[in-house]
Design an enzyme around this catalytic site. Structure first.
Site, short mmCIF file in Angstrom:
data_model
loop_
_atom_site.label_atom_id
_atom_site.label_comp_id
_atom_site.label_asym_id
_atom_site.label_seq_id
_atom_site.Cartn_x
_atom_site.Cartn_y
_atom_site.Cartn_z
N LYS A 38 44.32 -49.62 9.94
CA LYS A 38 42.68 -48.85 9.64
C LYS A 38 41.79 -49.68 9.20
CE LYS A 38 40.85 -45.72 6.48
NZ LYS A 38 39.65 -46.49 5.89
N ASN A 39 42.13 -50.51 8.24
CA ASN A 39 41.02 -51.24 7.49
C ASN A 39 40.40 -52.47 8.41
OD1 ASN A 39 40.54 -49.17 6.13
ND2 ASN A 39 41.67 -49.85 4.22
N ARG A 109 33.38 -44.43 6.33
CA ARG A 109 32.69 -45.36 5.47
C ARG A 109 32.42 -46.73 6.24
NH1 ARG A 109 30.25 -46.29 0.76
NH2 ARG A 109 30.27 -48.16 0.12
N CYS A 133 35.68 -41.84 1.81
CA CYS A 133 36.23 -41.25 0.84
C CYS A 133 35.12 -41.11 -0.45
CB CYS A 133 37.40 -41.89 0.44
SG CYS A 133 38.71 -41.63 1.65
N ARG A 138 30.26 -46.14 -5.01
CA ARG A 138 30.23 -46.71 -3.96
C ARG A 138 28.85 -47.58 -3.31
NH1 ARG A 138 34.80 -44.79 0.24
NH2 ARG A 138 35.34 -46.96 0.46
N PRO A 139 28.14 -48.06 -4.16
CA PRO A 139 26.76 -48.76 -3.80
C PRO A 139 26.97 -49.61 -2.68
CG PRO A 139 27.51 -49.55 -5.98
CD PRO A 139 28.70 -48.61 -5.55
N ASP A 141 24.93 -52.28 -2.72
CA ASP A 141 23.81 -53.68 -3.24
C ASP A 141 24.40 -54.81 -2.85
OD1 ASP A 141 25.86 -52.69 -5.53
OD2 ASP A 141 24.94 -54.59 -6.30
N GLN A 142 25.54 -55.26 -2.80
CA GLN A 142 26.10 -56.41 -2.67
C GLN A 142 25.98 -56.76 -0.85
OE1 GLN A 142 27.26 -58.81 -5.12
NE2 GLN A 142 26.05 -57.11 -6.22
N ASP A 321 44.42 -48.63 -2.79
CA ASP A 321 44.77 -47.70 -1.69
C ASP A 321 46.01 -47.12 -1.96
OD1 ASP A 321 42.81 -49.00 0.75
OD2 ASP A 321 42.07 -47.98 -1.03
N ILE A 343 39.29 -50.51 -9.68
CA ILE A 343 38.34 -50.56 -8.71
C ILE A 343 37.38 -49.42 -8.49
CG2 ILE A 343 38.17 -51.19 -6.14
CD1 ILE A 343 39.79 -53.21 -7.73
N ARG A 413 42.43 -39.50 9.05
CA ARG A 413 41.25 -40.46 9.17
C ARG A 413 41.88 -41.96 9.07
NH1 ARG A 413 37.39 -41.10 5.05
NH2 ARG A 413 37.17 -43.14 6.30
C1 EPZ Z 1 37.21 -50.98 1.33
O1 EPZ Z 1 36.04 -50.19 0.72
C2 EPZ Z 1 38.37 -49.95 2.09
N1 EPZ Z 1 37.51 -49.45 3.02
C3 EPZ Z 1 38.86 -49.13 0.95
O2 EPZ Z 1 40.02 -48.21 1.54
C4 EPZ Z 1 39.56 -50.08 -0.19
O3 EPZ Z 1 40.02 -49.07 -1.12
C5 EPZ Z 1 38.42 -50.80 -0.83
O4 EPZ Z 1 37.86 -51.84 0.16
C6 EPZ Z 1 39.02 -52.00 -1.72
O5 EPZ Z 1 40.11 -52.43 -1.25
C7 EPZ Z 1 37.46 -49.98 4.29
O6 EPZ Z 1 38.16 -51.29 4.40
C8 EPZ Z 1 37.11 -49.11 5.31
P1 EPZ Z 1 34.83 -52.58 -1.88
P2 EPZ Z 1 35.11 -50.87 0.31
O7 EPZ Z 1 33.39 -53.01 -1.42
O8 EPZ Z 1 34.46 -51.99 1.25
C9 EPZ Z 1 31.80 -51.80 -5.89
C10 EPZ Z 1 41.07 -46.64 2.34
O9 EPZ Z 1 41.52 -45.57 1.60
N2 EPZ Z 1 30.88 -52.37 -4.92
O10 EPZ Z 1 35.76 -53.58 -1.93
O11 EPZ Z 1 34.06 -49.65 0.32
C11 EPZ Z 1 32.65 -50.55 -5.31
O12 EPZ Z 1 31.84 -49.54 -5.79
C12 EPZ Z 1 39.58 -46.91 1.84
O13 EPZ Z 1 41.47 -46.76 3.30
C13 EPZ Z 1 29.65 -52.38 -5.35
O14 EPZ Z 1 29.25 -52.05 -6.63
O15 EPZ Z 1 35.38 -51.31 -1.18
C14 EPZ Z 1 34.11 -50.69 -5.77
O16 EPZ Z 1 33.79 -50.25 -7.13
C15 EPZ Z 1 39.40 -45.99 0.59
N3 EPZ Z 1 28.39 -52.85 -4.67
C16 EPZ Z 1 34.39 -52.17 -5.59
O17 EPZ Z 1 32.94 -52.84 -5.42
C17 EPZ Z 1 28.63 -53.17 -3.16
O18 EPZ Z 1 27.92 -53.38 -2.62
C18 EPZ Z 1 34.98 -52.44 -4.47
O19 EPZ Z 1 34.67 -52.02 -3.54
C19 EPZ Z 1 30.10 -52.88 -2.77
C20 EPZ Z 1 30.98 -52.53 -3.52
#
Ligand code: EPZ
Length: 435
Positions: A38-39, A109, A133, A138-139, A141-142, A321, A343, A413
Site C-alpha cells: 500500500k505505502n 493521506r 488515519c 500529522r503536520p 511543515d517538513q 504500523d 512516532i 484502505r
Molecule cells: C507514512 O505516514 C505512512 N503512510 C504511515 O502508514 C506510517 O505510519 C508512517 O509513514 C511512518 O512510517 C503512508 O506512507 C501513506 P511520517 P506519514 O511523515 O508520511 C511527523 C499506515 O497505517 N511529521 O513519516 O504521514 C509526524 O507527525 C499509515 O499505512 C512532522 O512533524 O508519516 C509523525 O509524528 C499510517 N512534520 C512523524 O513525523 C511533517 O511535515 C513521522 O511521520 C511530516 C511528519
C-alpha cells in the site's frame, strides 16, 4: 479511461454500513501470498504524472487507497486504465489539472503526494489537506520546508496546500525529523528540478527505495535511497516504464502476528524477509519460531508466548504500523509488556476497544503497559483507523466466541481481501451488512 461506473459501490466500502464477524480459537495453518504494498503504491502512482510517456504499474493491491488514486489521476485529466488487483496503466500526457476535489483529497493521506508530483510536472499544485488515519496531529511543515528548499513558494491557505515555482532548482534539504511523506514528496518534486538536490535525514523505508527504483526506471537520477542521504540529479525527460511494486511489509507483518496470535503454523509467500527483521526479532523474543526463506517466511508457534517490550522506530526499527497488531497480540502473552510509540502521539485507541474483551492495559501518554491475560472474550468493537482495525482482528482471532468489528471500511484502505486470506488459513471470519 478509468470507468468510474466499475468503481466499487460506495455503500459497500463506506464506513458504518457493514461489520466483520470473527470467531476465535482457530490456529491458522497453511500458505498465503502477500499483496503488493500500500505505502509504496500510493507513492508510485502519483509519480506517473512526472513521466512524459505512458507507464504501467503492476502488483498493485486492490485496496481503497489505490482506487482513490485512480480517481484522482482521472480527475486531473490523465488517461487511466485500472484492473483492480492487477495493474494500472497511466497516460499522463492529457493531464492539465493542478488541483483535486476536497472529497478525493480526504479519502487518503497520500493525496498530498500530488503536491510533489504536480510541482515536478508543471510547477503548480493546490491540494486540499489530506485525510488518512487519525493517529496524531500529522503536520506537513517538513513537506513545505522541502519544497521551499528547492525554490518553490509553498504554504497552506484555508485548508489548501499550495506549491508553485516557475523552475525548481536543486538544493539541500535538511529534515528536522525523519518523515516518510516529506521524503517522498521532495523526491517527486526534485526529479525534474534544474540541478542537484540532496535530502539529509531522509526516511529509509522499503517504499522509499521502491519509489526511487521506479523513478530511476523512467530515467531519473536518484542515488542513496534507503540511506539517510538521498541525492537527486534533476532531468528534463522521463520515459515510460512498466514497474511492479514490492510486497506489502505491513500486511506481511500482520499475517505473521496473526499466526503467532492463534498458535498456528503458516508460510507467507511473495514477501521480502529482510524487510521483516525487526518484527521477526521480536516474535523470536516472545518464543515464536520464525524461519526466513528466499521470498517467504514461516511462522510457527510452539508453547506459550512470552511478554516483551516494544519501541517503535523509523526503519529499520520496529514499524509503528505494526505496533497496533503487536500490542493486540501482547494482551495474551505471559507477563507484562511495555509498548512505546515514538512516532505518533495517538496510536493506542485500539486498546480502548480491546479492553472490552478483558485485556488488562494501561496507557500513559506514548506508553502502554500490557499485563497478559489467559483469555480474551469476544465483544462488539469499532475500528478507529486502518491498523487499529487490524489489531481488532488479531484480538478477535484469539478470543473465545464471536466478535463484531464495526467500520471495517478502514481495514479495506490498506489490506487486500484480508478476510479471504485469513479464511484460507482456517480463520472463521466474514462480513455482513449492518441492517
Ligand atoms: C507514512 O505516514 C505512512 N503512510 C504511515 O502508514 C506510517 O505510519 C508512517 O509513514 C511512518 O512510517 C503512508 O506512507 C501513506 P511520517 P506519514 O511523515 O508520511 C511527523 C499506515 O497505517 N511529521 O513519516 O504521514 C509526524 O507527525 C499509515 O499505512 C512532522 O512533524 O508519516 C509523525 O509524528 C499510517 N512534520 C512523524 O513525523 C511533517 O511535515 C513521522 O511521520 C511530516 C511528519
Amino acid at each position: 479511461m478509468y470507468n468510474r461506473q466499475k468503481e466499487i459501490p460506495r455503500e459497500v466500502n463506506s464506513l458504518g454500513k457493514e461489520r466483520m464477524l470473527v470467531t476465535g480459537g482457530h490456529a491458522l495453518e497453511g500458505q498465503v501470498r502477500v499483496s503488493g504494498g500500500k505505502n509504496t503504491a500510493v507513492a508510485v502512482i502519483p509519480a506517473t504524472l512526472l513521466c512524459n510517456e505512458p507507464c504501467t504499474i503492476e502488483n498493485l493491491p486492490d485496496i481503497e487507497d489505490v482506487h482513490a488514486l485512480a480517481d484522482i489521476l482521472t480527475e486531473l485529466g490523465a488517461r487511466v486504465e485500472y484492473e483492480p488487483g492487477k495493474m494500472m496503466r497511466v497516460d499522463p500526457r492529457p493531464a492539465e489539472g493542478i488541483s483535486i476535489s476536497y472529497h478525493n483529497a480526504q479519502r487518503l493521506r497520500a493525496s498530498y503526494y500530488l503536491l510533489g508530483a504536480l510541482l515536478g510536472r508543471c510547477g503548480k499544485a493546490k491540494i486540499p489537506t489530506p485525510g488518512g488515519c487519525e493517529i496524531g496531529t500529522r503536520p506537513v511543515d517538513q513537506h513545505l520546508k522541502g519544497f521551499q528548499a528547492i525554490g518553490a513558494e509553498a504554504g497552506e491557505i484555508g485548508g489548501i496546500l499550495t506549491a508553485e515555482c516557475e523552475q525548481l532548482t536543486g538544493g539541500d534539504v535538511f529534515f528536522d525529523i525523519v518523515t516518510v511523506g516529506a521524503t517522498v514528496n521532495v523526491m517527486l518534486a526534485a526529479c525534474k528540478a534544474k540541478g542537484n538536490t540532496v535530502i539529509y535525514n531522509a526516511a529509509k523505508e522499503p517504499h522509499i527505495v521502491d519509489l526511487a527504483n521506479f523513478l530511476n526506471s523512467m530515467g531519473a537520477r536518484i542515488r542513496g535511497a534507503g540511506t539517510d542521504i538521498i541525492r537527486i540529479r534533476g532531468v528534463q525527460y522521463l520515459h515510460g516504464s512498466t514497474y511492479a511494486v514490492i510486497p506489502d511489509q505491513i500486511e506481511t507483518g500482520t499475517l505473521m502476528i496473526a499466526a503467532a496470535a492463534t498458535g498456528g503454523d503458516i508460510i507467507i509467500n511473495g514477501c521480502i524477509p529482510t524487510h521483516m527483521d525487526a518484527l521477526s526479532a521480536k516474535l523470536l523474543e516472545m518464543g515464536v519460531k520464525v524461519t526466513d526463506q528466499d521470498d517467504a517466511i514461516r511462522v510457527h508457534v510452539v508453547g506459550q508466548r512470552r511478554a516483551i517490550n516494544v519501541k517503535t522506530q523509523v526503519y529499520p526499527g520496529f514499524p509503528t504500523d505494526l505496533q497496533q497488531p503487536m500490542s493486540a497480540l501482547l494482551t495474551t502473552a505471559k507477563g507484562t509488556s511495555i509498548v512505546t510509540e515514538t512516532i505518533f502521539e495517538q496510536r493506542f485507541r485500539h486498546l480502548d476497544e480491546i479492553r472490552r474483551m478483558g485485556a488488562h492495559v494501561r496507557v500513559m501518554g506514548r506508553t502502554a503497559i500490557i499485563e497478559g491475560v489467559s483469555e480474551l472474550y469476544s465483544a462488539p468493537m469499532t475500528a478507529t483507523d486502518l491498523r487499529a482495525g487490524a489489531a481488532l482482528i488479531i484480538a478477535s482471532l484469539m478470543a473465545r466466541g464471536t466478535s463484531e468489528i464495526y467500520e471495517p471500511g478502514y481495514i479495506d484502505r490498506g489490506y487486500e481481501h484480508i478476510e479471504d486470506k485469513l479464511r484460507s488459513l482456517g480463520a472463521e471470519i466474514r462480513r455482513e451488512p449492518v441492517l
